[in-house]
Design a protein around this motif. Structure first.
Motif, PDB file in Angstrom:
ATOM      1  N   UNK A 186     -12.568  16.313 -10.650  1.00  0.00           N
ATOM      2  CA  UNK A 186     -11.166  16.373 -11.193  1.00  0.00           C
ATOM      3  C   UNK A 186     -10.168  17.153 -10.197  1.00  0.00           C
ATOM      4  N   UNK A 187     -10.727  18.152  -9.696  1.00  0.00           N
ATOM      5  CA  UNK A 187     -10.108  18.932  -8.588  1.00  0.00           C
ATOM      6  C   UNK A 187      -9.814  18.054  -7.393  1.00  0.00           C
ATOM      7  N   UNK A 188     -10.612  16.922  -6.805  1.00  0.00           N
ATOM      8  CA  UNK A 188     -10.338  16.154  -6.000  1.00  0.00           C
ATOM      9  C   UNK A 188      -9.064  15.203  -6.534  1.00  0.00           C
ATOM     10  N   UNK A 189      -9.119  14.838  -7.772  1.00  0.00           N
ATOM     11  CA  UNK A 189      -8.143  13.912  -8.299  1.00  0.00           C
ATOM     12  C   UNK A 189      -6.806  14.564  -8.207  1.00  0.00           C
ATOM     13  N   UNK A 190      -6.705  16.101  -8.353  1.00  0.00           N
ATOM     14  CA  UNK A 190      -5.446  16.591  -8.683  1.00  0.00           C
ATOM     15  C   UNK A 190      -5.114  16.718  -7.051  1.00  0.00           C
ATOM     16  N   UNK A 191      -5.998  17.233  -6.166  1.00  0.00           N
ATOM     17  CA  UNK A 191      -5.336  17.521  -4.632  1.00  0.00           C
ATOM     18  C   UNK A 191      -4.920  16.182  -4.197  1.00  0.00           C
ATOM     19  N   UNK A 192      -5.721  14.948  -4.265  1.00  0.00           N
ATOM     20  CA  UNK A 192      -5.125  13.791  -3.885  1.00  0.00           C
ATOM     21  C   UNK A 192      -3.990  13.383  -4.576  1.00  0.00           C
ATOM     22  N   UNK A 193      -3.551  13.688  -6.073  1.00  0.00           N
ATOM     23  CA  UNK A 193      -2.582  13.476  -6.736  1.00  0.00           C
ATOM     24  C   UNK A 193      -1.140  13.977  -6.055  1.00  0.00           C
ATOM     25  N   UNK A 194      -1.362  14.913  -5.116  1.00  0.00           N
ATOM     26  CA  UNK A 194      -0.238  15.795  -4.797  1.00  0.00           C
ATOM     27  C   UNK A 194       0.263  15.153  -3.304  1.00  0.00           C
ATOM     28  N   UNK A 195      -0.754  14.184  -2.749  1.00  0.00           N
ATOM     29  CA  UNK A 195      -0.419  13.435  -1.528  1.00  0.00           C
ATOM     30  C   UNK A 195       0.223  12.022  -1.824  1.00  0.00           C
ATOM     31  N   UNK A 196      -0.138  11.521  -3.100  1.00  0.00           N
ATOM     32  CA  UNK A 196       0.359  10.392  -3.534  1.00  0.00           C
ATOM     33  C   UNK A 196       1.929  10.108  -3.727  1.00  0.00           C
ATOM     34  N   UNK A 197       2.720   9.429  -2.794  1.00  0.00           N
ATOM     35  CA  UNK A 197       4.066   9.215  -2.925  1.00  0.00           C
ATOM     36  C   UNK A 197       4.653   9.209  -4.206  1.00  0.00           C
ATOM     37  N   UNK A 198       5.561  10.271  -4.879  1.00  0.00           N
ATOM     38  CA  UNK A 198       5.879  10.186  -6.025  1.00  0.00           C
ATOM     39  C   UNK A 198       5.068  11.160  -6.924  1.00  0.00           C
ATOM     40  N   UNK A 199       3.953  11.611  -6.614  1.00  0.00           N
ATOM     41  CA  UNK A 199       3.238  12.366  -7.412  1.00  0.00           C
ATOM     42  C   UNK A 199       3.633  13.811  -7.320  1.00  0.00           C
ATOM     43  N   UNK A 200       2.983  14.704  -8.079  1.00  0.00           N
ATOM     44  CA  UNK A 200       3.469  16.002  -8.450  1.00  0.00           C
ATOM     45  C   UNK A 200       3.446  16.843  -7.225  1.00  0.00           C
ATOM     46  N   UNK A 201       4.333  17.947  -6.973  1.00  0.00           N
ATOM     47  CA  UNK A 201       4.464  18.627  -5.892  1.00  0.00           C
ATOM     48  C   UNK A 201       3.326  19.330  -5.444  1.00  0.00           C
TER      49      UNK A 201
END
Length: 201
Positions: A186-201
Motif C-alpha cells: 500500500x505504501x509503495x502504491x501511494x509513493x508511486x502515485x505521487x509520481x504519476x502525472x496528474x496524481x496527488x502531490x
C-alpha cells in the motif's frame, strides 16, 4: 522501409524523448502496486479466517513481534524524498518473500486443507519480488543510484525462531508478515502515485 522508420532504438532518432518511457514505466508499476494492494488485503483477511480464535475476535490485539531487518513504514516515510521512499519500498518488498515462504510452510502444517490460503501466500511471495524489481527499474529510470543486494537471511531466521516457540507464536508471526506485506504494498502504491502525472502531490 528506411532505417529511421524501422528502428526500435530511441537513440536512432534524437527527437525521441525518454520522458514518455519513464512515465509509462511509473504508470505500469503503480498499476501493479494498486492491484497487489487489493490482493494483500484479501490475503490478510483469508489468513485471519483460518487461524481461529482469538485472531478473528473484535478487539484482539496480538503481541508485537519484531523481525530483524524489516519493520512497518515509519511515520516520517511520506516526508522523505521520492527516491529514498522508493528505495525503502523496494528493500522491504525484497525482504518479504522469504518471510512469506516461512509462513506458507507453517500454514501447510497448521492448515493443510487451506489450499487457497497456501496459494495466496505463494503468489504473494512471487508478487513481492516482481514489485520490488519493478520499483528498482523505476529508480534506475529516474537516474537514482541503485544499492547493493539486501540481506534476506536475518528476517527469515528471526521468523523461523519465532515460529519454533509454538503454534500461537507461529500464527502471530503469519499475521505480522501478512500485515507488513499489506502495509508495504500500500505504501509503495501511494509513493508511486505521487509520481504519476496528474496524481496527488
Amino acid at each position: 522501409m528506411s532505417r529511421r522508420e524501422g528502428s526500435l532504438d530511441p537513440q536512432a532518432d534524437s527527437s525521441v524523448s525518454p520522458l514518455p518511457l519513464l512515465e509509462a514505466k511509473i504508470h505500469q508499476t503503480h498499476s501493479l502496486a494498486r492491484l497487489l494492494t487489493k490482493y494483500a488485503e484479501q490475503l490478510l483477511q483469508e489468513y485471519v479466517q483460518h487461524q481461529g480464535d482469538p485472531f478473528g475476535l473484535p478487539g484482539f490485539s496480538p503481541p508485537r513481534l519484531s523481525l530483524a531487518g524489516l519493520s512497518a513504514p515509519s511515520p516520517g516515510h511520506a516526508g522523505l524524498p521520492a527516491p529514498e521512499r522508493l528505495h525503502l519500498d523496494a528493500g522491504a518488498l525484497a525482504a518479504l518473500p522469504p518471510l512469506l515462504d516461512v509462513v506458507r510452510r507453517l500454514q501447510a502444517e497448521l492448515n493443510p486443507r487451506a489450499s487457497r490460503l497456501l496459494r495466496r501466500l505463494e503468489d504473494a511471495a512471487r508478487q513481492a519480488r516482481a514489485l520490488s524489481a519493478a520499483v528498482e527499474a523505476v529508480l534506475a529510470a529516474l537516474g537514482a543510484e541503485l544499492r547493493g543486494p539486501r540481506p534476506e537471511a536475518a528476517a527469515a531466521a528471526a521468523a523461523a525462531a519465532a515460529a519454533a516457540a509454538g503454534v500461537f507464536p507461529a500464527k502471530v508471526l503469519g499475521l505480522r508478515v501478512c500485515g507488513l506485506y499489506r502495509e508495504w504494498v500500500s505504501r509503495t502504491e501511494a509513493d508511486l502515485g505521487q509520481l504519476v502525472p496528474g496524481g496527488p502531490p
